[in-house]
Design a protein around this motif. Structure first.
Motif, PDB file in Angstrom:
ATOM      1  N   GLY A  13      -6.989 -10.672  13.836  1.00  0.00           N
ATOM      2  CA  GLY A  13      -8.147 -11.171  13.093  1.00  0.00           C
ATOM      3  C   GLY A  13      -7.924 -11.232  11.598  1.00  0.00           C
ATOM      4  N   ILE A  15      -6.191 -13.175   8.114  1.00  0.00           N
ATOM      5  CA  ILE A  15      -6.489 -14.517   7.600  1.00  0.00           C
ATOM      6  C   ILE A  15      -5.734 -15.600   8.364  1.00  0.00           C
ATOM      7  CG2 ILE A  15      -4.843 -14.314   5.682  1.00  0.00           C
ATOM      8  CD1 ILE A  15      -6.852 -16.092   4.066  1.00  0.00           C
ATOM      9  N   GLY A  17      -4.713 -15.496  11.616  1.00  0.00           N
ATOM     10  CA  GLY A  17      -5.342 -15.641  12.931  1.00  0.00           C
ATOM     11  C   GLY A  17      -6.630 -16.447  12.838  1.00  0.00           C
ATOM     12  N   HIS A  37      -9.779  -4.229  16.106  1.00  0.00           N
ATOM     13  CA  HIS A  37     -11.041  -3.692  15.588  1.00  0.00           C
ATOM     14  C   HIS A  37     -12.265  -4.370  16.220  1.00  0.00           C
ATOM     15  CE1 HIS A  37      -8.498  -1.710  12.724  1.00  0.00           C
ATOM     16  NE2 HIS A  37      -8.122  -2.830  12.162  1.00  0.00           N
ATOM     17  N   VAL A  56      -0.637 -11.487  14.671  1.00  0.00           N
ATOM     18  CA  VAL A  56      -0.658 -10.148  14.071  1.00  0.00           C
ATOM     19  C   VAL A  56       0.531 -10.012  13.134  1.00  0.00           C
ATOM     20  CG1 VAL A  56      -1.844  -9.028  16.000  1.00  0.00           C
ATOM     21  CG2 VAL A  56       0.650  -9.143  16.013  1.00  0.00           C
ATOM     22  N   SER A  57       0.456  -9.041  12.228  1.00  0.00           N
ATOM     23  CA  SER A  57       1.615  -8.778  11.371  1.00  0.00           C
ATOM     24  C   SER A  57       2.675  -8.081  12.223  1.00  0.00           C
ATOM     25  CB  SER A  57       1.196  -7.941  10.166  1.00  0.00           C
ATOM     26  OG  SER A  57       0.512  -6.794  10.605  1.00  0.00           O
ATOM     27  N   ILE A  58       3.901  -7.975  11.696  1.00  0.00           N
ATOM     28  CA  ILE A  58       5.021  -7.504  12.527  1.00  0.00           C
ATOM     29  C   ILE A  58       4.757  -6.123  13.115  1.00  0.00           C
ATOM     30  CG2 ILE A  58       6.379  -6.581  10.588  1.00  0.00           C
ATOM     31  CD1 ILE A  58       7.827  -8.335  13.701  1.00  0.00           C
ATOM     32  N   THR A  83       3.890 -14.854  13.880  1.00  0.00           N
ATOM     33  CA  THR A  83       4.240 -13.743  12.978  1.00  0.00           C
ATOM     34  C   THR A  83       5.532 -14.061  12.235  1.00  0.00           C
ATOM     35  OG1 THR A  83       3.272 -12.221  14.587  1.00  0.00           O
ATOM     36  CG2 THR A  83       4.751 -11.252  12.924  1.00  0.00           C
ATOM     37  N   LYS A  84       5.581 -13.692  10.951  1.00  0.00           N
ATOM     38  CA  LYS A  84       6.819 -13.888  10.172  1.00  0.00           C
ATOM     39  C   LYS A  84       7.357 -12.519   9.768  1.00  0.00           C
ATOM     40  CE  LYS A  84       5.381 -18.416   8.341  1.00  0.00           C
ATOM     41  NZ  LYS A  84       4.888 -19.168   7.181  1.00  0.00           N
ATOM     42  N   ASN A 114       2.638 -22.746   5.196  1.00  0.00           N
ATOM     43  CA  ASN A 114       1.227 -22.697   5.598  1.00  0.00           C
ATOM     44  C   ASN A 114       0.464 -21.585   4.896  1.00  0.00           C
ATOM     45  OD1 ASN A 114       2.184 -23.464   9.025  1.00  0.00           O
ATOM     46  ND2 ASN A 114       1.687 -24.857   7.372  1.00  0.00           N
ATOM     47  N   LEU A 115       0.140 -21.802   3.656  1.00  0.00           N
ATOM     48  CA  LEU A 115      -0.692 -20.828   2.949  1.00  0.00           C
ATOM     49  C   LEU A 115      -2.116 -20.956   3.494  1.00  0.00           C
ATOM     50  CD1 LEU A 115       0.975 -21.727  -0.404  1.00  0.00           C
ATOM     51  CD2 LEU A 115       1.029 -19.409   0.541  1.00  0.00           C
ATOM     52  N   ALA A 116      -2.578 -19.885   4.125  1.00  0.00           N
ATOM     53  CA  ALA A 116      -3.828 -19.964   4.890  1.00  0.00           C
ATOM     54  C   ALA A 116      -5.005 -20.452   4.045  1.00  0.00           C
ATOM     55  CB  ALA A 116      -4.135 -18.594   5.484  1.00  0.00           C
ATOM     56  N   ASN A 168      10.397 -14.775   2.931  1.00  0.00           N
ATOM     57  CA  ASN A 168       9.481 -13.815   2.297  1.00  0.00           C
ATOM     58  C   ASN A 168      10.204 -12.897   1.314  1.00  0.00           C
ATOM     59  OD1 ASN A 168       7.078 -14.673   3.428  1.00  0.00           O
ATOM     60  ND2 ASN A 168       7.313 -13.396   5.257  1.00  0.00           N
ATOM     61  N   THR A 255      -1.072  -8.646   4.376  1.00  0.00           N
ATOM     62  CA  THR A 255       0.269  -8.082   4.534  1.00  0.00           C
ATOM     63  C   THR A 255       1.314  -8.875   3.750  1.00  0.00           C
ATOM     64  OG1 THR A 255      -0.410  -7.602   6.795  1.00  0.00           O
ATOM     65  CG2 THR A 255       1.924  -7.326   6.302  1.00  0.00           C
ATOM     66  N   GLU A 257       4.862  -9.308   4.278  1.00  0.00           N
ATOM     67  CA  GLU A 257       5.886  -8.995   5.285  1.00  0.00           C
ATOM     68  C   GLU A 257       7.281  -8.818   4.681  1.00  0.00           C
ATOM     69  OE1 GLU A 257       5.234  -8.185   8.255  1.00  0.00           O
ATOM     70  OE2 GLU A 257       4.032  -9.629   9.374  1.00  0.00           O
TER      71      GLU A 257
HETATM   72  N1  LIG Z   1      -1.630 -15.625   5.539  1.00  0.00           N
HETATM   73  C1  LIG Z   1      -0.878 -16.704   5.650  1.00  0.00           C
HETATM   74  O1  LIG Z   1      -1.010 -17.655   4.867  1.00  0.00           O
HETATM   75  C2  LIG Z   1       0.150 -16.794   6.749  1.00  0.00           C
HETATM   76  C3  LIG Z   1       0.655 -18.029   7.086  1.00  0.00           C
HETATM   77  C4  LIG Z   1       1.613 -18.130   8.067  1.00  0.00           C
HETATM   78  C5  LIG Z   1       2.055 -16.982   8.719  1.00  0.00           C
HETATM   79  N2  LIG Z   1       1.548 -15.786   8.375  1.00  0.00           N
HETATM   80  C6  LIG Z   1       2.055 -14.610   9.100  1.00  0.00           C
HETATM   81  O2  LIG Z   1       1.086 -14.222  10.066  1.00  0.00           O
HETATM   82  C7  LIG Z   1       1.071 -12.793  10.209  1.00  0.00           C
HETATM   83  C8  LIG Z   1      -0.333 -12.278   9.914  1.00  0.00           C
HETATM   84  O3  LIG Z   1      -0.625 -12.642   8.575  1.00  0.00           O
HETATM   85  P1  LIG Z   1      -2.071 -12.418   7.947  1.00  0.00           P
HETATM   86  O4  LIG Z   1      -2.043 -13.084   6.645  1.00  0.00           O
HETATM   87  O5  LIG Z   1      -3.146 -12.796   8.910  1.00  0.00           O
HETATM   88  O6  LIG Z   1      -2.041 -10.833   7.759  1.00  0.00           O
HETATM   89  P2  LIG Z   1      -3.243  -9.828   7.672  1.00  0.00           P
HETATM   90  O7  LIG Z   1      -2.704  -8.610   7.064  1.00  0.00           O
HETATM   91  O8  LIG Z   1      -4.429 -10.509   7.073  1.00  0.00           O
HETATM   92  O9  LIG Z   1      -3.589  -9.547   9.225  1.00  0.00           O
HETATM   93  C9  LIG Z   1      -2.728  -8.810  10.058  1.00  0.00           C
HETATM   94  C10 LIG Z   1      -3.327  -8.710  11.441  1.00  0.00           C
HETATM   95  O10 LIG Z   1      -2.425  -7.918  12.256  1.00  0.00           O
HETATM   96  C11 LIG Z   1      -3.181  -6.905  12.899  1.00  0.00           C
HETATM   97  N3  LIG Z   1      -2.382  -5.695  13.103  1.00  0.00           N
HETATM   98  C12 LIG Z   1      -1.685  -5.021  12.166  1.00  0.00           C
HETATM   99  N4  LIG Z   1      -1.153  -3.917  12.723  1.00  0.00           N
HETATM  100  C13 LIG Z   1      -1.512  -3.901  14.021  1.00  0.00           C
HETATM  101  C14 LIG Z   1      -1.286  -3.030  15.106  1.00  0.00           C
HETATM  102  N5  LIG Z   1      -0.544  -1.922  14.957  1.00  0.00           N
HETATM  103  N6  LIG Z   1      -1.811  -3.351  16.320  1.00  0.00           N
HETATM  104  C15 LIG Z   1      -2.537  -4.480  16.462  1.00  0.00           C
HETATM  105  N7  LIG Z   1      -2.795  -5.339  15.464  1.00  0.00           N
HETATM  106  C16 LIG Z   1      -2.294  -5.056  14.265  1.00  0.00           C
HETATM  107  C17 LIG Z   1      -4.334  -6.590  11.946  1.00  0.00           C
HETATM  108  O11 LIG Z   1      -5.407  -5.970  12.616  1.00  0.00           O
HETATM  109  C18 LIG Z   1      -4.695  -8.004  11.468  1.00  0.00           C
HETATM  110  O12 LIG Z   1      -5.512  -8.632  12.422  1.00  0.00           O
HETATM  111  C19 LIG Z   1       2.129 -12.262   9.233  1.00  0.00           C
HETATM  112  O13 LIG Z   1       3.329 -12.057   9.941  1.00  0.00           O
HETATM  113  C20 LIG Z   1       2.284 -13.386   8.221  1.00  0.00           C
HETATM  114  O14 LIG Z   1       3.559 -13.420   7.628  1.00  0.00           O
HETATM  115  C21 LIG Z   1       0.595 -15.666   7.424  1.00  0.00           C
END
Ligand SMILES: NC(=O)c1ccc[n+]([C@@H]2O[C@H](COP(=O)([O-])OP(=O)(O)OC[C@H]3O[C@@H](n4cnc5c(N)ncnc54)[C@H](O)[C@@H]3O)[C@@H](O)[C@H]2O)c1
Ligand SMILES: O=P(O)(O)OC[C@H](O)CO
Length: 309
Positions: A13, A15, A17, A37, A56-58, A83-84, A114-116, A168, A255, A257
């Motif tokens: 959940g 940004i 997702g 959550h 989800v993050s890594i 995930t990245k 892809n900047l969210a 990253n 996050t 990453e």
């Molecule tokens: N934000 C962006 O613009 C973007 C774009 C492309 C890819 N990404 C990639 O997508 C992934 C998520 O990025 P984001 O920006 O949404 O990060 P974020 O930090 O906003 O969200 C991370 C998500 O992972 C979940 N999470 C973390 N630890 C966990 C655990 N132990 N168990 C279950 N869930 C867990 C969190 O609850 C949250 O929902 C990253 O790998 C990021 O590199 C992000």
């Protein structure tokens, strides 16, 4: 076509997702977002799901996989990983972890510049869906494409994933470069030298060279290294301003990453004897061993060499 399309569950959940869920909703698809959550039972949420998108993050990938393994996922369910990152325990990519856990499911990697926040504003963007299962990738292309989001196909999931992951580290370096106000020449040199470093590592880990020159490689490198929206760039920029890593992380939205990726990548590079000079300086900087200016000086003082060797 899309009316009959699959029901989608986005896991994560954060940004990214939420953004992917919004893209699917724009196409009038039934989407549910589950996070650790949300308080909902994951088994109920995915009961009739045909596409699961993991955003989800890594650090959440292994726990999410474990949770899904307990639920006996239908082998027809397509799994998409967005995930990245690199797993700190195994040093593997999410594609490997998902593939190992669910070998009978079609697996798709989604990655690109892809900047969210920009995508949420409806600004034009492009991404890549890559898979060894072409039908699954084509389905994802249809489900997520829209007027402002163009989805390309690729048959190299590992390269697609590694481009988005490795850049990253370079985004942290790029933030340092801008934070120190090193100028346009320095930035061009950094990004241009970052690409062969990414290609060296990425091809060694199984990606196709060509993929790193596409959207998920060069494209994402340019986006992330040039945007203050990038959390990784923000980390580097603020380190250059003199803030400590804990101070930066305390205020960072979401996050970065690249911090974990740098540490894991250094282990991979040492094991496989890969030359990764930029990553090495980012690693020492993140560990607090050197200042941003010393990192720059050390990169500039290396032995002189041929551009391509
Ligand atoms: N934000 C962006 O613009 C973007 C774009 C492309 C890819 N990404 C990639 O997508 C992934 C998520 O990025 P984001 O920006 O949404 O990060 P974020 O930090 O906003 O969200 C991370 C998500 O992972 C979940 N999470 C973390 N630890 C966990 C655990 N132990 N168990 C279950 N869930 C867990 C969190 O609850 C949250 O929902 C990253 O790998 C990021 O590199 C992000
Ligand atoms: O905010 P960042 O640094 O995680 O970058 C987000 C995306 O990976 C850009 O494509």
């Amino acid at each position: 076509m899309l009316e009959n399309a699959k029901k989608i569950t986005v896991i994560g959940g954060g940004i990214w997702g939420q953004t992917l869920a919004n893209l699917a909703r724009r196409n009038h698809l039934a989407v549910r977002v589950w996070s650790r959550h949300s308080g909902e039972d994951l088994g109920n949420v995915i009961a009739d799901t045909e596409v699961i998108i993991s955003a989800v993050s890594i650090k959440g990938v292994a726990p999410t996989i474990e949770k899904l393994q307990q639920l006996q996922l239908n082998s027809c369910t397509i799994i998409v990983t967005a995930t990245k990152g690199l797993d700190p325990i195994t040093t593997r990519t999410p594609f490997h972890l998902w593939n190992q856990a669910f070998p009978d499911n079609s697996l798709v990697v989604l990655s690109g510049p892809n900047l969210a926040k920009e995508i949420n504003q409806g600004l034009p963007a492009a991404t890549v869906v890559a898979s060894y299962a072409p039908k699954a990738a084509i389905l994802l292309q249809k489900l997520l494409s829209g007027e402002s989001f163009r989805v390309y196909l690729n048959s190299d999931p590992l390269g697609t994933e590694l481009g988005g992951t490795l850049k990253n580290v370079m985004a942290i370096a790029s933030g340092v470069c801008d934070g120190l106000q090193l100028g346009t020449n320095a930035k061009s040199a950094l990004l241009t030298r970052a690409l062969p470093e990414i290609v060296r590592v990425g091809t060694c880990l199984g990606g196709c060279q060509e993929t790193f020159f596409g959207l998920s490689g060069l494209g994402d490198l340019l986006a992330t290294c040039n945007s203050p929206l990038s959390r990784n760039y923000q980390v580097g920029y603020q380190l250059a301003l003199g803030l400590s890593l804990p101070e930066i992380l305390a205020k960072l939205e979401g996050t970065a990453e690249g911090i974990n990726t740098t540490e894991v990548l250094m282990r991979i590079a040492q094991k496989k004897f890969l030359y990764v000079p930029i990553t090495c300086q980012v690693d020492r900087l993140l560990r607090g061993e050197i200042s941003p200016q010393v990192a720059v000086d050390e990169l500039m003082r290396r032995d002189l060499k041929a551009e391509f060797d």
